[in-house]
Design a protein around this motif. Sequence first.
Motif, mmCIF file in Angstrom:
data_model
loop_
_atom_site.group_PDB
_atom_site.id
_atom_site.type_symbol
_atom_site.label_atom_id
_atom_site.label_comp_id
_atom_site.label_asym_id
_atom_site.label_seq_id
_atom_site.Cartn_x
_atom_site.Cartn_y
_atom_site.Cartn_z
ATOM 1 N N GLN A 139 51.945 32.057 37.362
ATOM 2 C CA GLN A 139 51.230 33.332 37.387
ATOM 3 C C GLN A 139 49.713 33.147 37.499
ATOM 4 O O GLN A 139 49.037 33.892 38.194
ATOM 5 N N ARG A 140 49.171 32.154 36.822
ATOM 6 C CA ARG A 140 47.720 31.926 36.891
ATOM 7 C C ARG A 140 47.291 31.582 38.307
ATOM 8 O O ARG A 140 46.248 32.035 38.779
ATOM 9 N N MET A 141 48.121 30.775 38.989
ATOM 10 C CA MET A 141 47.802 30.400 40.358
ATOM 11 C C MET A 141 47.895 31.605 41.274
ATOM 12 O O MET A 141 47.058 31.813 42.151
ATOM 13 N N ARG A 142 48.914 32.427 41.059
ATOM 14 C CA ARG A 142 49.050 33.644 41.863
ATOM 15 C C ARG A 142 47.833 34.537 41.669
ATOM 16 O O ARG A 142 47.319 35.131 42.622
ATOM 17 N N SER A 143 47.363 34.630 40.430
ATOM 18 C CA SER A 143 46.198 35.468 40.129
ATOM 19 C C SER A 143 44.950 34.950 40.829
ATOM 20 O O SER A 143 44.163 35.735 41.373
ATOM 21 N N ARG A 144 44.764 33.618 40.847
ATOM 22 C CA ARG A 144 43.604 33.045 41.526
ATOM 23 C C ARG A 144 43.668 33.319 43.022
ATOM 24 O O ARG A 144 42.651 33.602 43.661
ATOM 25 N N LEU A 145 44.845 33.230 43.590
ATOM 26 C CA LEU A 145 44.995 33.482 45.025
ATOM 27 C C LEU A 145 44.681 34.936 45.371
ATOM 28 O O LEU A 145 44.112 35.236 46.421
ATOM 29 N N MET A 146 45.056 35.844 44.466
ATOM 30 C CA MET A 146 44.797 37.267 44.705
ATOM 31 C C MET A 146 43.324 37.617 44.502
ATOM 32 O O MET A 146 42.881 38.701 44.884
ATOM 33 N N GLY A 147 42.569 36.688 43.906
ATOM 34 C CA GLY A 147 41.160 36.954 43.652
ATOM 35 C C GLY A 147 40.275 36.802 44.863
ATOM 36 O O GLY A 147 39.096 37.161 44.812
ATOM 37 N N GLY A 148 40.803 36.263 45.946
ATOM 38 C CA GLY A 148 40.026 36.139 47.174
ATOM 39 C C GLY A 148 40.312 37.312 48.102
ATOM 40 O O GLY A 148 40.382 38.455 47.668
ATOM 41 N N LEU A 149 40.480 37.008 49.388
ATOM 42 C CA LEU A 149 40.850 38.036 50.363
ATOM 43 C C LEU A 149 42.271 37.760 50.828
ATOM 44 O O LEU A 149 42.555 36.679 51.356
ATOM 45 N N VAL A 150 43.164 38.715 50.615
ATOM 46 C CA VAL A 150 44.558 38.593 51.046
ATOM 47 C C VAL A 150 44.747 39.481 52.277
ATOM 48 O O VAL A 150 44.515 40.691 52.229
#
Length: 321
Positions: A139-150
């Motif tokens: 979940q933490r990794m998913r959150s970091r990925l969502m913090g950029g531009l998707v």
Amino acid sequence: GQSNQLAHAAAMRVASAAQGMPVGFNPLYIHAGAGLGKTHLLNAIAQRVRETQPLRKVMVMTAERFMYTFIHAVRQRDTLSFKDQFQSVDVLLIDDFQFLQGKAIQQEFCHAFNSLVDQRRQVVVAADVPPAQLDTVDQRMRSRLMGGLVVDIESPDQELRRKILSVRRDILVARDPAAMVSDEILELVADRVTGGGRELEGALNRIVAFQQFNNQPITLDLASMVLRDAAAQGQDQGRIKIDDILKVVGRHYNVVVPRQIGMYLAKKLTSRSLPEIGRRFGGRDHSTVLHAVRKIDDMMRADEKLAKDLAQLIRLIEQGA
């Protein structure tokens, strides 16, 4: 085209950013179905950076390659060298991120990811699903990925399909003038084939091959006939859902669904990827699905009853879907 405009613009921004000055969004996360251009964009970013800023270190790798390299480093007791190779990277591009599995491997990627982002190095990730649907990723990794531009890439509209076909035709004709087909034929293909670039190129190759093997120009009627089978297969795959397979197989055996048979049929009858199928069958990974498909294939050759059962199941699924 409109379907890939945002992804293209974001990729151009990343490729044009100066060293030490990443764009306002980091990471850039691109997701799309197969054949819609994710890998193409990642390689294009890498090529542009290498051409315009040759001193910057660019690394492109798949998630599977990352896993293999990490496992090899662990076996060689040389994880320090593995960590060091990411410390000097200016632009890291990871493809097929949905395949990243294993707690230790994900932790190692997370460390490398955080280190690069904190040092204002650019990270670009591509996958077949958005970050929220990466069920096997922490979940933490998913959150970091969502913090950029998707951004996503959708299937091309008819105008873009027409342009893609025109480019592919020009490439074919440059190699062999006999591969020429009319604009009318391209229009027909663009109308009938609604998938991505691979499906469009395959349909065009099929028409060109038919024309050359028969040594005669292809007409609209002939082109329509050549495309009929491919179009029908695509429609059937889009029509059948994994839920249909689960329902029919469960009803046939009157017990909990035999997982391997369900996986085999899902791979055979739908266009879903191996990771997608694995998630629907209890969160299994893609290698488990691949093993099931191969095992059922082998069993069918030796077990006539199983082969008949599967043929009956396929008919029931196709009729009820």
